[in-house]
Design a protein around this motif. Structure first.
Motif, PDB file in Angstrom:
ATOM      1  N   ARG A 323      31.116  28.196  30.118  1.00  0.00           N
ATOM      2  CA  ARG A 323      31.608  29.569  30.329  1.00  0.00           C
ATOM      3  C   ARG A 323      30.446  30.575  30.340  1.00  0.00           C
ATOM      4  NH1 ARG A 323      36.194  29.068  32.735  1.00  0.00           N
ATOM      5  NH2 ARG A 323      34.891  27.361  33.406  1.00  0.00           N
ATOM      6  N   GLU A 324      29.494  30.390  29.429  1.00  0.00           N
ATOM      7  CA  GLU A 324      28.351  31.314  29.366  1.00  0.00           C
ATOM      8  C   GLU A 324      27.590  31.292  30.688  1.00  0.00           C
ATOM      9  OE1 GLU A 324      27.126  33.284  26.640  1.00  0.00           O
ATOM     10  OE2 GLU A 324      28.969  32.755  25.597  1.00  0.00           O
ATOM     11  N   LEU A 325      27.283  30.079  31.159  1.00  0.00           N
ATOM     12  CA  LEU A 325      26.484  29.973  32.388  1.00  0.00           C
ATOM     13  C   LEU A 325      27.264  30.519  33.584  1.00  0.00           C
ATOM     14  CD1 LEU A 325      24.558  26.574  32.129  1.00  0.00           C
ATOM     15  CD2 LEU A 325      23.748  28.878  31.655  1.00  0.00           C
ATOM     16  N   LYS A 326      28.560  30.232  33.617  1.00  0.00           N
ATOM     17  CA  LYS A 326      29.389  30.739  34.710  1.00  0.00           C
ATOM     18  C   LYS A 326      29.338  32.271  34.744  1.00  0.00           C
ATOM     19  CE  LYS A 326      34.279  31.175  35.804  1.00  0.00           C
ATOM     20  NZ  LYS A 326      34.795  30.574  37.031  1.00  0.00           N
ATOM     21  N   GLU A 327      29.461  32.873  33.564  1.00  0.00           N
ATOM     22  CA  GLU A 327      29.443  34.343  33.499  1.00  0.00           C
ATOM     23  C   GLU A 327      28.107  34.914  33.948  1.00  0.00           C
ATOM     24  OE1 GLU A 327      32.689  34.552  29.897  1.00  0.00           O
ATOM     25  OE2 GLU A 327      30.637  35.207  29.467  1.00  0.00           O
ATOM     26  N   LYS A 328      27.056  34.098  33.819  1.00  0.00           N
ATOM     27  CA  LYS A 328      25.732  34.558  34.239  1.00  0.00           C
ATOM     28  C   LYS A 328      25.426  34.118  35.663  1.00  0.00           C
ATOM     29  CE  LYS A 328      23.940  34.757  29.524  1.00  0.00           C
ATOM     30  NZ  LYS A 328      25.260  34.998  28.938  1.00  0.00           N
ATOM     31  N   ASN A 329      26.461  33.706  36.380  1.00  0.00           N
ATOM     32  CA  ASN A 329      26.366  33.342  37.802  1.00  0.00           C
ATOM     33  C   ASN A 329      25.599  32.077  38.124  1.00  0.00           C
ATOM     34  OD1 ASN A 329      27.975  35.418  38.821  1.00  0.00           O
ATOM     35  ND2 ASN A 329      26.266  36.850  38.519  1.00  0.00           N
ATOM     36  N   PHE A 330      25.508  31.160  37.154  1.00  0.00           N
ATOM     37  CA  PHE A 330      24.973  29.842  37.474  1.00  0.00           C
ATOM     38  C   PHE A 330      26.108  28.983  37.996  1.00  0.00           C
ATOM     39  CE2 PHE A 330      21.891  31.464  34.418  1.00  0.00           C
ATOM     40  CZ  PHE A 330      20.707  31.162  35.070  1.00  0.00           C
ATOM     41  N   LEU A 376      14.076  23.244  39.464  1.00  0.00           N
ATOM     42  CA  LEU A 376      13.274  23.718  38.330  1.00  0.00           C
ATOM     43  C   LEU A 376      13.312  25.239  38.223  1.00  0.00           C
ATOM     44  CD1 LEU A 376      11.439  22.045  36.236  1.00  0.00           C
ATOM     45  CD2 LEU A 376      12.554  20.771  38.059  1.00  0.00           C
ATOM     46  N   SER A 377      13.382  25.910  39.355  1.00  0.00           N
ATOM     47  CA  SER A 377      13.419  27.371  39.272  1.00  0.00           C
ATOM     48  C   SER A 377      14.758  27.819  38.675  1.00  0.00           C
ATOM     49  CB  SER A 377      13.168  28.019  40.641  1.00  0.00           C
ATOM     50  OG  SER A 377      14.359  28.154  41.356  1.00  0.00           O
ATOM     51  N   GLU A 378      15.798  27.041  38.928  1.00  0.00           N
ATOM     52  CA  GLU A 378      17.109  27.330  38.326  1.00  0.00           C
ATOM     53  C   GLU A 378      17.053  27.138  36.803  1.00  0.00           C
ATOM     54  OE1 GLU A 378      18.729  28.595  40.720  1.00  0.00           O
ATOM     55  OE2 GLU A 378      20.617  28.976  39.667  1.00  0.00           O
ATOM     56  N   VAL A 379      16.343  26.090  36.388  1.00  0.00           N
ATOM     57  CA  VAL A 379      16.185  25.849  34.948  1.00  0.00           C
ATOM     58  C   VAL A 379      15.442  27.023  34.306  1.00  0.00           C
ATOM     59  CG1 VAL A 379      15.106  24.331  33.218  1.00  0.00           C
ATOM     60  CG2 VAL A 379      16.277  23.339  35.206  1.00  0.00           C
ATOM     61  N   ALA A 380      14.406  27.511  34.979  1.00  0.00           N
ATOM     62  CA  ALA A 380      13.656  28.650  34.436  1.00  0.00           C
ATOM     63  C   ALA A 380      14.559  29.876  34.298  1.00  0.00           C
ATOM     64  CB  ALA A 380      12.468  28.968  35.341  1.00  0.00           C
ATOM     65  N   LYS A 381      15.453  30.045  35.265  1.00  0.00           N
ATOM     66  CA  LYS A 381      16.386  31.186  35.192  1.00  0.00           C
ATOM     67  C   LYS A 381      17.296  31.065  33.977  1.00  0.00           C
ATOM     68  CE  LYS A 381      17.193  32.030  40.068  1.00  0.00           C
ATOM     69  NZ  LYS A 381      18.329  31.930  40.992  1.00  0.00           N
ATOM     70  N   VAL A 382      17.764  29.829  33.709  1.00  0.00           N
ATOM     71  CA  VAL A 382      18.594  29.617  32.520  1.00  0.00           C
ATOM     72  C   VAL A 382      17.803  30.012  31.272  1.00  0.00           C
ATOM     73  CG1 VAL A 382      19.718  27.845  31.089  1.00  0.00           C
ATOM     74  CG2 VAL A 382      20.022  27.808  33.570  1.00  0.00           C
ATOM     75  N   ILE A 398      23.298  18.262  39.354  1.00  0.00           N
ATOM     76  CA  ILE A 398      23.685  17.785  40.684  1.00  0.00           C
ATOM     77  C   ILE A 398      23.261  18.812  41.723  1.00  0.00           C
ATOM     78  CG2 ILE A 398      25.649  17.296  42.209  1.00  0.00           C
ATOM     79  CD1 ILE A 398      27.080  16.015  39.920  1.00  0.00           C
ATOM     80  N   VAL A 399      22.617  18.321  42.790  1.00  0.00           N
ATOM     81  CA  VAL A 399      22.300  19.204  43.910  1.00  0.00           C
ATOM     82  C   VAL A 399      23.420  19.027  44.935  1.00  0.00           C
ATOM     83  CG1 VAL A 399      20.607  19.780  45.684  1.00  0.00           C
ATOM     84  CG2 VAL A 399      19.845  18.889  43.460  1.00  0.00           C
ATOM     85  N   ALA A 400      24.224  20.068  45.097  1.00  0.00           N
ATOM     86  CA  ALA A 400      25.392  19.969  45.973  1.00  0.00           C
ATOM     87  C   ALA A 400      24.956  19.988  47.434  1.00  0.00           C
ATOM     88  CB  ALA A 400      26.356  21.106  45.684  1.00  0.00           C
ATOM     89  N   GLU A 401      25.916  19.712  48.320  1.00  0.00           N
ATOM     90  CA  GLU A 401      25.582  19.650  49.747  1.00  0.00           C
ATOM     91  C   GLU A 401      24.985  20.956  50.265  1.00  0.00           C
ATOM     92  OE1 GLU A 401      29.355  18.078  50.625  1.00  0.00           O
ATOM     93  OE2 GLU A 401      28.591  16.111  50.006  1.00  0.00           O
ATOM     94  N   ASP A 402      25.438  22.078  49.706  1.00  0.00           N
ATOM     95  CA  ASP A 402      24.893  23.375  50.128  1.00  0.00           C
ATOM     96  C   ASP A 402      23.613  23.727  49.365  1.00  0.00           C
ATOM     97  OD1 ASP A 402      25.917  23.755  47.641  1.00  0.00           O
ATOM     98  OD2 ASP A 402      27.425  25.236  48.226  1.00  0.00           O
ATOM     99  N   ASN A 403      23.032  22.711  48.681  1.00  0.00           N
ATOM    100  CA  ASN A 403      21.794  22.879  47.914  1.00  0.00           C
ATOM    101  C   ASN A 403      21.917  23.721  46.658  1.00  0.00           C
ATOM    102  OD1 ASN A 403      20.060  21.120  49.103  1.00  0.00           O
ATOM    103  ND2 ASN A 403      19.239  22.617  50.566  1.00  0.00           N
ATOM    104  N   ASN A 404      23.152  24.102  46.274  1.00  0.00           N
ATOM    105  CA  ASN A 404      23.328  24.758  44.981  1.00  0.00           C
ATOM    106  C   ASN A 404      23.092  23.749  43.858  1.00  0.00           C
ATOM    107  OD1 ASN A 404      23.978  27.547  45.292  1.00  0.00           O
ATOM    108  ND2 ASN A 404      25.910  26.907  46.259  1.00  0.00           N
ATOM    109  N   VAL A 405      22.504  24.235  42.774  1.00  0.00           N
ATOM    110  CA  VAL A 405      22.201  23.359  41.641  1.00  0.00           C
ATOM    111  C   VAL A 405      23.277  23.519  40.571  1.00  0.00           C
ATOM    112  CG1 VAL A 405      20.518  22.830  39.844  1.00  0.00           C
ATOM    113  CG2 VAL A 405      19.747  23.585  42.113  1.00  0.00           C
TER     114      VAL A 405
END
Ligand SMILES: Nc1ncnc2c1ncn2[C@@H]1O[C@H](COP(=O)(O)OP(=O)(O)O)[C@@H](O)[C@H]1O
Ligand SMILES: [Mg+2]
Length: 501
Positions: A323-330, A376-382, A398-405
């Motif tokens: 829930r926390e990550l979702k609220e922060k748009n991850f 890795l840049s997504e991890v840094a954002k977290v 998981i790297v989704a088909e649209d390249n979202n992490v």
């Protein structure tokens, strides 16, 4: 003594008449088996409301009261509101003690506050459990909806409760959330079981009456469902498919068909299909730490990261941090269902490639490095939100088909500044995967990780990831030659970066 108000409670087999008078004291009169009259002085009633003078046992009878005549209505209303507010404050604080960080996500219906009170009373005065069940039932039946809502709304303005987007539901406010856990002990300490031997005459009479009434109740008059269970049906967690109660009668409304087991060593994770809409979902069942597979991980990590062991805590982490990550748009899987009781969660199944497979592919071909950078840049954002993933191994992204992490395994995630632990996990798992492959692309893969991280992250985190403590932890994972090369490469990169700045 002048009578101020009168009310009655129908208890199976008996009618209890309650009279509030001016002055002080409690008097009980029993005409016959079917009629009991309890007279309470206004001062005594108020002392029970304000200081638990009668262990709250007088208050317990106020909410289910039906006014005997119209001029009793106003005063009873006044006392009912006071009692309701007192109970709701107590329940809110206890919720924080019991559920810790999860308590800020718990959503409650109005009835929760009534049920929780009698539930607690029933578990303190065990022999009177059924009696409190009857009072709870009568209270639910007789309580004026507006009065209940009004009392709870008053607590919103006082900061104990908070409005939520669901009608007639509440969350805890800052005043309740800032409460320290010691409250439970204070509360239990105020219930003098042992002191019962030395009770004042009026308290003794009150206990006498209640015991008489309790013994009179025939078991066929008692609700089948127990108060614990009923209370939990009024507590909810928000998921992507709406509010899920803490307890629902099993079997679940929406059965799932088992497809196959997914990987993962810590929990049992299944791919399942919803019979409702044929959607593929993931069901993750949490086991206790006695599961052997956990042990090595814990030993390796000894001192490196503070792992949460209990199944319940891990499930709560998974849910709260999702829930926390979702609220922060991850990007995280949607949560469809959670059962704290049976310790499982049902989530959206994310289509895509495990980050582990992405890494292996790049180690083999030297291609796809930009995807590694993105992860890795997504991890840094977290990390920039002061959150550590805790178990950042590449089977948990998981790297989704649209390249979202997507971050799919958050059971060890928490607010912390041990960012270097996540980095160490990611970097050294790469050394683990190289087993059996040539080392020729390893440097490029590591460089891509470092570059990706540095888009938003700090070079110091990478430097700290090379600490001897972590190296020792991960030395069990990889062959020495891969590990040494990983370490030497990374040192070189860090040094170059430090020089450049
Ligand atoms: N939401 C999901 N979508 C797709 N695959 C998933 C999902 N959740 C888990 N998996 C798969 O199941 C594996 C194990 O799940 P995980 O949550 O990591 O459990 P464990 O705690 O046992 O590692 C993952 O590595 C992944 O392959
Ligand atoms: Mg996992």
């Amino acid at each position: 003594m002048r009578v101020l108000a009168k009310g009655i409670i129908e208890i199976p087999g008996t009618t209890l008449n309650l009279i509030i008078t001016e002055g002080e004291g409690i008097k009980i009169r029993q005409e016959n088996r079917n009629f009991i009259e309890m007279t309470i002085g206004k001062k005594s009633l108020e002392a029970d409301i304000n200081n638990d003078k009668y262990y709250g046992l007088v208050c317990d009878h106020i909410i289910p009261l039906e006014p005997s005549n119209s001029h009793s209505e106003n005063l009873l209303r006044y006392y009912k509101e006071k009692v309701l507010m007192k109970w709701a404050i107590e329940s809110s604080k206890l919720l924080v003690s019991e559920y810790g960080s999860l308590s800020r996500r718990i959503i409650l219906s109005k009835e929760y506050f009534l049920l929780d009170h009698y539930r607690r009373k029933g578990s303190l005065f065990i022999i009177l459990k059924n009696y409190f069940k009857i009072l709870a039932e009568r209270s639910l039946m007789n309580v004026d909806e507006d009065l209940l809502a009004g009392s709870l709304n008053a607590l919103i303005s006082e900061g104990y409760l908070k409005q939520v987007k669901y009608d007639d539901k509440f969350a805890l406010g800052h005043k309740a959330l800032s409460h320290k856990a010691s409250y439970v002990r204070v509360f239990l300490g105020s219930m003098p079981y042992l002191g019962l031997l030395n009770l004042r005459v009026d308290v003794k009479a009150l206990f006498h009456m209640i015991s008489f009434l309790a013994l009179n109740i025939r078991s066929d008059n008692i609700l089948l469902v127990d108060l614990e269970e009923m209370t939990k049906r009024h507590m909810f967690l928000e998921t992507d498919s709406g509010l899920i109660p803490f307890s629902t009668p099993l079997p679940m409304e929406q059965p799932y068909e088992h497809i196959r087991r997914l990987g993962g060593i810590i929990n049992t994770t299944y791919l399942v299909k919803s019979n409702l809409d044929n959607e593929l979902c993931v069901l993750k069942k949490y086991h206790e730490w006695t599961d052997l597979k956990w042990l090595p991980l814990a030993l390796w990590a000894l001192g490196a990261y503070n792992f949460d062991a209990s199944a319940k805590r891990r499930l709560v982490n998974e849910y709260s941090m999702n829930r926390e990550l979702k609220e922060k748009n991850f990007k995280v899987p949607k949560v469809y269902y959670i059962s704290l009781k049976n310790k499982f969660i049902i989530e959206e199944h994310i289509e895509g490639r495990l980050f582990k497979d992405v890494i292996i592919e790049s180690l083999k071909t030297g291609k796809g490095l930009e995807v590694i950078e993105d992860v890795l840049s997504e991890v840094a954002k977290v990390h920039n939100h002061n959150i550590v993933l805790g178990d950042a191994n590449p089977t948990n992204m998981i790297v989704a088909e649209d390249n979202n992490v997507y971050f799919i395994d958050l059971e060890q995630a928490k607010y912390s500044d041990k960012y270097s632990w996540d980095l160490a996990t990611l970097l050294f798992f790469t050394a683990h995967y190289i087993q059996g492959l040539s080392l020729e692309n390893l440097s490029e893969v590591l460089q891509a990780m470092v570059n990706g991280y540095l888009r938003y992250g700090d070079v110091k985190v990478i430097k700290d990831a090379l600490s001897p403590l972590y190296l020792r932890v991960f030395s069990v994972l990889a062959f020495p030659h891969a590990l040494i090369k990983t370490y030497v490469d990374l040192r070189r990169m860090v040094l170059a970066l430090s020089k450049a700045s």
